[in-house]
Scaffold this motif. Structure first.
Motif, PDB file in Angstrom:
ATOM      1  N   ASN A   1      -9.530   4.170   4.578  1.00  0.00           N
ATOM      2  CA  ASN A   1      -8.937   4.661   3.331  1.00  0.00           C
ATOM      3  C   ASN A   1      -9.576   5.968   2.891  1.00  0.00           C
ATOM      4  O   ASN A   1      -8.903   6.833   2.322  1.00  0.00           O
ATOM      5  CB  ASN A   1      -9.067   3.597   2.235  1.00  0.00           C
ATOM      6  CG  ASN A   1      -7.898   2.621   2.232  1.00  0.00           C
ATOM      7  OD1 ASN A   1      -6.923   2.815   1.531  1.00  0.00           O
ATOM      8  ND2 ASN A   1      -7.992   1.592   3.056  1.00  0.00           N
TER       9      ASN A   1
ATOM     10  N   HIS B   1     -12.197  -0.730   6.951  1.00  0.00           N
ATOM     11  CA  HIS B   1     -10.982  -0.418   6.194  1.00  0.00           C
ATOM     12  C   HIS B   1     -11.285   0.437   4.970  1.00  0.00           C
ATOM     13  O   HIS B   1     -10.422   1.197   4.515  1.00  0.00           O
ATOM     14  CB  HIS B   1     -10.246  -1.705   5.858  1.00  0.00           C
ATOM     15  CG  HIS B   1      -9.820  -2.427   7.098  1.00  0.00           C
ATOM     16  ND1 HIS B   1      -8.665  -2.106   7.775  1.00  0.00           N
ATOM     17  CD2 HIS B   1     -10.427  -3.383   7.833  1.00  0.00           C
ATOM     18  CE1 HIS B   1      -8.574  -2.853   8.868  1.00  0.00           C
ATOM     19  NE2 HIS B   1      -9.636  -3.635   8.918  1.00  0.00           N
ATOM     20  N   SER B   2     -12.497   0.341   4.448  1.00  0.00           N
ATOM     21  CA  SER B   2     -12.919   1.317   3.448  1.00  0.00           C
ATOM     22  C   SER B   2     -12.978   2.700   4.079  1.00  0.00           C
ATOM     23  O   SER B   2     -12.528   3.688   3.494  1.00  0.00           O
ATOM     24  CB  SER B   2     -14.294   0.939   2.885  1.00  0.00           C
ATOM     25  OG  SER B   2     -14.244  -0.254   2.142  1.00  0.00           O
TER      26      SER B   2
ATOM     27  N   ASN C   1      -7.900   8.483   4.948  1.00  0.00           N
ATOM     28  CA  ASN C   1      -6.572   8.745   4.393  1.00  0.00           C
ATOM     29  C   ASN C   1      -6.656   9.799   3.292  1.00  0.00           C
ATOM     30  O   ASN C   1      -5.960  10.818   3.312  1.00  0.00           O
ATOM     31  CB  ASN C   1      -5.988   7.432   3.852  1.00  0.00           C
ATOM     32  CG  ASN C   1      -4.541   7.560   3.423  1.00  0.00           C
ATOM     33  OD1 ASN C   1      -4.035   8.666   3.243  1.00  0.00           O
ATOM     34  ND2 ASN C   1      -3.879   6.442   3.241  1.00  0.00           N
TER      35      ASN C   1
ATOM     36  N   GLU D   1       0.827  -1.216   0.000  1.00  0.00           N
ATOM     37  CA  GLU D   1       0.000   0.000   0.000  1.00  0.00           C
ATOM     38  C   GLU D   1       0.851   1.252   0.000  1.00  0.00           C
ATOM     39  O   GLU D   1       0.523   2.230  -0.691  1.00  0.00           O
ATOM     40  CB  GLU D   1      -0.924   0.003   1.216  1.00  0.00           C
ATOM     41  CG  GLU D   1      -1.841   1.222   1.267  1.00  0.00           C
ATOM     42  CD  GLU D   1      -2.791   1.204   2.453  1.00  0.00           C
ATOM     43  OE1 GLU D   1      -3.755   1.990   2.430  1.00  0.00           O
ATOM     44  OE2 GLU D   1      -2.566   0.426   3.399  1.00  0.00           O
TER      45      GLU D   1
ATOM     46  N   ALA E   1      -6.323   2.422  -3.783  1.00  0.00           N
ATOM     47  CA  ALA E   1      -7.287   2.856  -2.772  1.00  0.00           C
ATOM     48  C   ALA E   1      -8.716   2.605  -3.243  1.00  0.00           C
ATOM     49  O   ALA E   1      -9.581   2.188  -2.459  1.00  0.00           O
ATOM     50  CB  ALA E   1      -7.088   4.334  -2.449  1.00  0.00           C
TER      51      ALA E   1
END
Length: 405
Positions: A351, A347-348, A354, A37, A66
């Motif tokens: 991201n 985790h979606s 992020n 990643e 992503a």
């Protein structure tokens, strides 16, 4: 049945005996995912040169990964609800390895974009299912600690995997970095085959049940806490190199050490965050968000001192990542019988945090507020996360009153 099923008497001894090895195998997969990643960020100039394109255009391969994470997490989690958790984890790691092998073999920009998208598809689903499995193996009293142990692989990737792969990519060409990731993927597949038990006592659902998680307001509240609260850390981290060199006066040669401090803080955060969440999930979320606010404001105020900046870089990594085990467990709890989708969606959400944190941090810098501003922005995002937590608790209380009435 709860997220952490009671172990069958005939298999509990074997599970306890091999639990550490199984969680280590899951963490190895997290190490590989974390490496792939983030390693592309340090190799962008080489990737752009080899493809004959500009660096901003080459950066789209990071976005493609992503996007794969955001799309793959809910889709795979829902469609594979009936699949054995052991089989699914192995299949996800096979897909991850194939995506990275395709990255190594990509001969043009289009092929590389497709390969990075495919490599990102298993990311969220793997972490979500791995968290459920780790919590199941550990039992109700240590489930958050076990989730944190899996996530340590991602943190160690930032300390060891990414710097090592970036160095190798610079020395032997960027493709060699992804060869390393393929090898890690193959090792993880073998480790999962050997050490992961059958998990026949884990509850299997169906796609419609998993999609039911999207109807639960508390699931959305928990996801929003992650998107907003965790975005604060990325608002800081995206611009850490320039902040340290231009504001703190740290030499460029010292920046890798600062990044290592941040990664070590992430490792410590997973350990501490898991322990806190096992003592109280909501309290752990609250404490983590408050700590994020404190350290980000402290960094903005003391960034001119290089030693203070370096020390606080460690603590920003620690407090930010301490939030993740608690959020993961919170989602598993409020999702009831749709835990796979909820766990993967975490985790979606991270991201999205992020991307959103980096974007907003860039906006305040472009507006002329300087490189201390992303830290203050991050503190504000963490405060917003606290507000969402408060709304979630208020909604839960009112819902309970309505049900009793």
């Amino acid at each position: 049945m709860s997220a952490v099923s009671t172990l069958a008497p005939e298999s509990s001894g074997k599970v306890r005996g091999g639990r550490r090895a199984a969680i280590l195998a899951l963490s190895l997969g997290a190490f590989g995912i974390g490496t792939t990643e983030f390693v592309a960020m340090g190799l962008l100039p080489d990737i752009a040169e080899s493809l004959g394109t500009s660096e901003p255009t080459a950066a789209h391969v990071i976005s493609a990964y992503a996007l794969g994470v955001v799309v793959g997490a809910p889709t795979i989690a829902a469609l594979t609800a009936r699949v054995s958790r052991r089989t699914l984890l192995i299949a996800l790691m096979v897909a991850f390895t194939i995506g990275n092998a395709a990255t190594v073999l990509a001969q043009n920009y289009g092929m590389l974009m497709a390969a990075r998208f495919v490599a990102g598809l298993p990311h969220g689903a793997y972490f979500g299912v791995a968290a459920l499995v780790a919590a199941h193996l550990a039992g109700p009293e240590s489930r958050a600690k076990a989730v944190g142990q899996v996530m340590i692989g991602l943190s160690v990737a930032n300390v060891v995997g990414v710097p090592a792969a970036t160095w190798l990519g610079g020395a032997l060409g960027w493709r060699s970095a992804f060869v390393v990731v393929v090898i890690i993927g193959l090792l993880t597949i073998a480790a999962l085959f050997v050490f992961l038990p059958a998990l026949s006592d884990m509850k299997i659902t169906n796609p419609m049940t998993e999609l039911g998680a999207l109807k639960r307001p508390q699931v959305w509240f928990a996801l929003l806490i992650g998107i907003v609260g965790f975005g604060g850390m990325f608002a800081f981290y995206t611009y850490i190199s320039t902040t340290l060199t231009s504001v703190s006066g740290v030499s460029e040669s010292f920046v890798p050490f600062a990044l290592m401090l941040f990664g070590l803080g992430m490792v410590a955060g997973n350990i501490l965050g898991g322990a806190l969440a096992d003592r109280g999930v909501v309290r752990a979320i609250f404490v983590s968000l408050v700590a994020i606010v404190v350290v980000l404001v402290a960094f903005a105020l003391t960034a001119g001192n290089p030693w203070a900046a370096l020390i606080l870089t460690f603590f920003i990594g620690l407090t930010g990542v301490a939030l993740t085990p608690a959020l993961q467990i919170r989602l598993m709890d409020v999702a009831e019988d749709a835990q796979t989708l909820a766990a993967a969606l975490n985790h979606s959400a991270l991201n999205i945090a992020n991307a959103g944190g980096a974007w907003m941090g860039g906006l305040v810098i472009a507006a002329g507020y300087g490189y201390r501003a992303p830290s203050l922005l991050g503190a504000g995002l963490a405060v917003a996360g606290l507000a969402v937590l408060g709304l979630a608790l208020l909604y839960a209380r009112r819902s309970a009153v309505t049900v009793r009435t």
